[in-house]
Enzyme design. Structure first.
Site, PDB file in Angstrom:
ATOM      1  N   GLY A  75      -6.082   2.304  -5.915  1.00 39.52           N
ATOM      2  CA  GLY A  75      -5.014   2.302  -6.988  1.00 39.52           C
ATOM      3  C   GLY A  75      -3.654   1.405  -6.670  1.00 39.52           C
ATOM      4  N   ASP A 100     -11.314  -8.648 -13.391  1.00 33.85           N
ATOM      5  CA  ASP A 100     -11.699  -7.972 -12.143  1.00 33.85           C
ATOM      6  C   ASP A 100     -13.156  -8.114 -11.865  1.00 33.85           C
ATOM      7  OD1 ASP A 100      -9.123  -7.613 -12.592  1.00 33.85           O
ATOM      8  OD2 ASP A 100      -9.074  -5.489 -12.694  1.00 33.85           O
TER       9      ASP A 100
END
Ligand code: GLA
Length: 377
Positions: A119, A169
């Site tokens: 996160g 990503d």
């Protein structure tokens, strides 16, 4: 990490693993909020990763123990069902997407662990997805095609996990090369490794704040970009030239004008940054990173007080060549390019200065550019 995983596998399953998978997190040097506009990005894979130790099973069953969550997940490849929101959903989502694409999968059992902070905006989810894809491909004896798998993992995250992320990503996680950043055209997926400037290091600076309304704000930014592209009759903001934009900018509302200006200027900064890296020009790369932050703060409005504070502390620190927020924004990490010889002083300065400014204790990492997802043994 590697030896702990092998040890745990051996303790739980009685013999050493047949395969070891390593799949890295990433930090983006420049090219932010450009991937979903079909633009350019310049991320690098970092030396923090998700690892899986495993052995194939004769059936279609998958059984994985996560050392970090102290949880075991089990599922059958013949009847995959969404079952919650935890880490195992990423594995199931990837398996489902691979099967949808006609890949014949086989079961396996293993142990999973990672040191990509979760996160924090360092792509722990893409690392996990690409680790899963690498594992399933290795077990089934499938050829590995990193870019294709990156697209598949993006689809798994969009559809199974429900997050509308871009292609950056998983692509960098799959295609990165040690010592290099990846200059990626997010439309064609053409990728080129560009070397990090000599005598510099990359510092990842975690504000330790997490993005609250990030998902809705991220989707809102995407929608705003798509709307401007449509207004100009273009497929994506990537196709909007500076000249076209200048001609009609006055007719746009303030928010649309700012969003488009960020994407257009960020794309050109990213192209320039890749050139600067090819020439080993660390100062120019740092200057472009600084300009990127200003644009993200003023025009794209995705920074936060803590990210701004971190960037200011970094820029005031010894040896800093440039600093900016990195990733989606609203919290998470900044990235700085630092002269190698000054790294120690840099970290000490930033830790103290950020703490004084915000009363928060930052997490600071020196990151080396790593290889993309791979089978180690
Ligand atoms: C998140 C998304 C990426 C990208 C960045 C912003 O990290 O997952 O695809 O859009 O935000 O550059």
């Amino acid at each position: 990490m590697k030896s702990r995983l092998v040890e745990e596998f051996t303790r739980r399953l009685g013999r050493p693993p047949a395969l070891l998978i390593r799949s890295p997190g990433r930090v983006n040097l420049i090219g932010e909020h450009t991937d979903y506009n079909d633009g350019f990005v310049l991320p690098m894979a970092i030396d923090r990763a998700v690892w899986i130790a495993l052995r194939p099973r004769p059936d279609a069953h998958v059984r994985v123990h996560s050392l970090d969550f102290c949880q075991t997940a089990e599922f059958d490849l013949g009847c995959l069902q969404k079952g919650g929101s935890g880490w195992a959903e990423y594995l199931k989502g990837v398996a489902a997407a691979m099967q949808e694409d006609g890949f014949p999968l086989r079961g396996w059992e293993g142990v999973l662990s990672g040191d990509v902070p979760i996160g924090a905006g360092l792509s722990s989810s893409a690392a996990l997805e690409m680790a899963a894809a690498r594992a399933f491909a290795a077990v089934a004896g499938l050829p590995w095609e990193a870019a294709g798998m990156a697209r598949l993992c993006q689809r798994a995250e969009n559809r199974w996990v429900g997050v509308r992320c871009g292609i950056m990503d998983p692509m960098v996680c799959g295609c990165a090369r040690a010592g290099h950043a990846l200059f990626l055209d997010c439309r064609s997926l053409e990728a080129a490794a560009v070397p990090l400037p000599p005598a510099t290091v990359v510092a990842v600076l975690d504000t330790t704040t997490r993005r609250g309304l990030a998902d809705s704000a991220y989707n809102e930014r995407r929608a705003q970009c798509e709307a401007v592209a449509k207004l100009f009759g273009q497929r994506a903001l990537r196709d909007l030239t500076e000249a076209m934009f200048q001609e009609f900018a006055a007719q746009l509302d303030t928010v649309s004008r700012r969003r488009a200006r960020h994407v257009i200027t960020e794309n050109s900064r990213t192209v320039q940054a890749a050139d600067a890296m090819r020439q080993g020009d660390a100062e120019e790369l740092g200057r472009l990173m600084n300009a990127s932050h200003e644009s993200l703060r003023e025009d794209f409005e995705v920074s936060s007080p803590e990210l701004d504070a971190m960037v200011e502390c970094a820029r005031a620190a010894p040896g800093c060549l440039g600093a900016r927020m990195t990733g989606a924004g609203f919290g998470g990490c900044a990235v700085a390019l630092v002269r190698a010889g000054a790294a120690e002083e840099f970290f000490a300065f930033v830790a103290a200065a950020y703490c004084r400014r915000t009363c928060l204790k930052p997490q600071l990492y020196l990151c080396r550019a790593a290889n993309g997802a791979e089978v180690i043994a």
